[in-house]
Design an enzyme around this catalytic site. Structure first.
Site, mmCIF file in Angstrom:
data_model
loop_
_atom_site.group_PDB
_atom_site.id
_atom_site.type_symbol
_atom_site.label_atom_id
_atom_site.label_comp_id
_atom_site.label_asym_id
_atom_site.label_seq_id
_atom_site.Cartn_x
_atom_site.Cartn_y
_atom_site.Cartn_z
ATOM 1 N N GLY A 8 0.749 -1.291 0.156
ATOM 2 C CA GLY A 8 -0.018 0.133 0.047
ATOM 3 C C GLY A 8 0.807 1.277 -0.038
ATOM 4 O O GLY A 8 0.679 2.234 0.468
ATOM 5 N N VAL A 13 -0.560 7.253 3.470
ATOM 6 C CA VAL A 13 0.648 7.218 4.201
ATOM 7 C C VAL A 13 1.762 6.542 3.549
ATOM 8 O O VAL A 13 3.105 7.009 4.183
ATOM 9 C CB VAL A 13 0.175 5.875 5.384
ATOM 10 N N TYR A 137 -14.454 -3.250 9.236
ATOM 11 C CA TYR A 137 -13.193 -2.758 9.099
ATOM 12 C C TYR A 137 -12.325 -2.908 10.435
ATOM 13 O O TYR A 137 -11.467 -3.297 10.477
ATOM 14 C CB TYR A 137 -13.009 -1.421 8.806
ATOM 15 N N THR A 165 -4.111 7.950 14.654
ATOM 16 C CA THR A 165 -5.489 8.531 14.525
ATOM 17 C C THR A 165 -5.631 8.738 13.191
ATOM 18 O O THR A 165 -5.267 8.406 12.154
ATOM 19 C CB THR A 165 -5.597 9.754 15.505
#
Ligand code: NAP
Ligand code: GDP
Length: 316
Positions: A8, A13, A137, A165
Site C-alpha cells: 500500500g 501513508v 473494518y 488516529t
C-alpha cells in the site's frame, strides 16, 4: 542491507513515509520498495507470494487495505471485513514463510470499543464492540493484533502494529463520497469556490478527532520499524490537547482555501459517526518525548495547497 517493502506504498501513508525518507530519514543500509495494487492483489495468496518471492524483503511495513471514510464504511461493512481479513492473513503468512525479520502493520483508533473510558490506550483494543458504523473494518484490523501475538507465541516472530488516529496530507483520497473528512472538505471547498456556492460539512460538526499529518506518521512508522521493540501495538497520535471538532476543521479548511466561514453550512441529515475516540500518546511520549508534530493549521494549509496545485492528477 535491509530490504523494506511497503505494501500500500502508493497511498496517503506510503507517500508520507516516502516524504520522511526524502527529508532526512533515509539510511544507506536500507532499500525501500513502495508497492501498489498494480504490483499484485494482496487479497490473493498466490499474488502475495509472488511479490515476496520477487522482492525477498527483510522488513515489511504493511499499509495495504481497503480504506474509506465513515460513509463508505457504513455502505460496505462486509467487504471491509472480508477484503482486509484476506490481505492481512496473506501478508503475515508470507512474511512468516519468507522469514521476514520484522513487520509493522497499520491499525486505526476506530478499532477501540465504542463504549469506553477516555483517553483510550493500547491495553483496550479488545475490551468491547467497536462503533457500529465501521465494525467490519474494525474487526479485521483488531485481528492483526491477534495474529501478531499468535505468530510471536508460536514462532517468535517480530510482527507488531501501530495505531494512528485520523490521518491527512497530500496524495490522500479526495473522493467526496468515499474518502475521509479533511480530503472530502478540501475537494468540496475547491468545487464551492469554483461554482460560487456554499461549502457543506456533513453532520453536526460536533464530533471530536485527533489528526496526524501523513509525513509525521511516516517518520514515526520508520522509527517503529527500526526501534520499537514490542509486539503490543503503539498509538501514534498527537497530544490530547490537539483534539479538534469537525466544526474547527471545516473552518481551518475554509481559511486555508481563502473561503468565507460565513458560507459554511452543516447538513445534519448526514451521520456524525463516532462522537470521539480520544487516544492517549503516553506510550509514544515515553519512547520519543521530544517528537514535534506538524501543527494542524500548517498541515491543512499544505494539504489544501497540494490539492489545488495537483487537481488534475489527484485521486478523486
Ligand atoms: P490509501 O491512501 O487508500 O492507500 C491504500 C493503499 O493500499 C494503496 O497503495 C493501494 O494501492 C493499496 N491497496 C489497496 N487494496 C489493495 C490490494 N487488494 N492489494 C494490494 N494493494 C492494495 O490508504 P491510507 O490512508 O494510506 O491507509 C494506509 C493504512 O493506514 C491502512 O492500513 C489504513 O487502514 C490505515 N489508516 C488510515 C487512516 C486514514 O485516516 N487514512 C487512519 C488510520 C489508519 P493502489 O494505489 O494501487 O490502489
Ligand atoms: P471517522 O473518523 O471514521 O468518522 O471518519 P471520517 O473522516 O469519514 O469522518 C469524520 C467526521 O467528519 C464525521 O463526524 C463526519 O460526519 C464528518 N464529516 C463532515 N464532512 C465530511 C465529509 O465531507 N466527508 C467525510 N468523510 N466526513 C465528513
Amino acid at each position: 542491507m535491509k530490504r523494506v517493502i511497503v505494501t500500500g506504498g502508493t497511498g496517503l501513508v506510503g507517500k508520507g513515509i516516502e516524504a520522511a525518507l526524502a527529508h532526512g530519514d533515509a539510511r544507506d543500509d536500507e532499500e525501500w520498495i513502495f508497492l501498489s495494487s498494480k504490483d499484485g492483489d494482496l487479497s490473493d495468496l498466490e499474488a502475495t507470494r509472488a511479490i515476496f518471492a520477487k522482492h525477498q524483503p527483510t522488513h515489511v511495513i504493511h499499509l495495504a487495505a481497503m480504506v474509506g471514510g465513515l460513509f463508505r464504511n457504513m455502505k460496505y461493512n462486509l467487504d471491509f471485513l472480508r477484503v482486509n481479513m484476506a490481505i492481512n492473513d496473506n501478508v503475515l503468512a508470507c512474511a512468516h514463510e519468507f522469514k521476514v525479520e520484522k513487520v509493522v502493520s497499520c491499525l486505526s483508533t476506530c478499532i477501540f470499543p465504542d463504549k469506553t473510558t477516555y483517553p483510550i490506550d493500547e491495553t483496550m483494543v479488545h475490551l468491547g464492540p467497536p462503533h457500529s458504523s465501521n465494525f467490519g473494518y474494525s474487526h479485521a484490523k483488531r485481528m492483526v493484533d491477534v495474529y501478531n501475538r499468535a505468530y510471536h507465541a508460536q514462532h517468535g516472530s517480530k510482527f507488531t502494529s501501530v495505531i494512528p488516529t485520523n490521518i491527512y496530507g497530500p496524495h490522500d483520497n479526495f473522493n467526496i463520497d468515499d474518502g475521509h473528512v479533511i480530503p472530502g472538505l478540501i475537494h468540496k471547498v475547491y468545487k464551492a469556490k469554483a461554482a460560487g456556492e456554499k461549502l457543506t460539512c456533513w453532520g453536526s460538526g460536533t464530533p471530536l478527532r485527533q489528526f496526524i499529518y501523513s509525513e509525521d506518521l511516516g517518520r514515526l512508522m520508520i522509527w517503529a520499524l527500526r526501534e520499537y521493540p514490542e509486539i503490543d501495538p503503539i498509538i501514534l497520535s498527537v497530544d490530547e490537547a490537539a483534539e479538534v471538532s469537525i466544526r474547527d476543521v471545516v473552518h481551518k479548511v475554509a481559511d486555508a482555501a481563502g473561503f468565507s466561514r460565513d458560507d459554511v453550512v452543516f447538513d445534519t441529515d448526514k451521520a456524525d459517526g463516532q462522537f470521539k475516540k480520544t487516544a492517549a500518546n503516553t506510550k509514544l511520549r515515553k519512547y520519543l518525548p521530544d517528537f514535534k508534530f506538524t501543527p494542524i493549521d500548517e498541515g491543512i494549509k499544505r494539504s489544501v495547497d497540494w490539492f489545488f496545485e495537483n487537481y488534475e492528477q489527484a485521486r478523486k
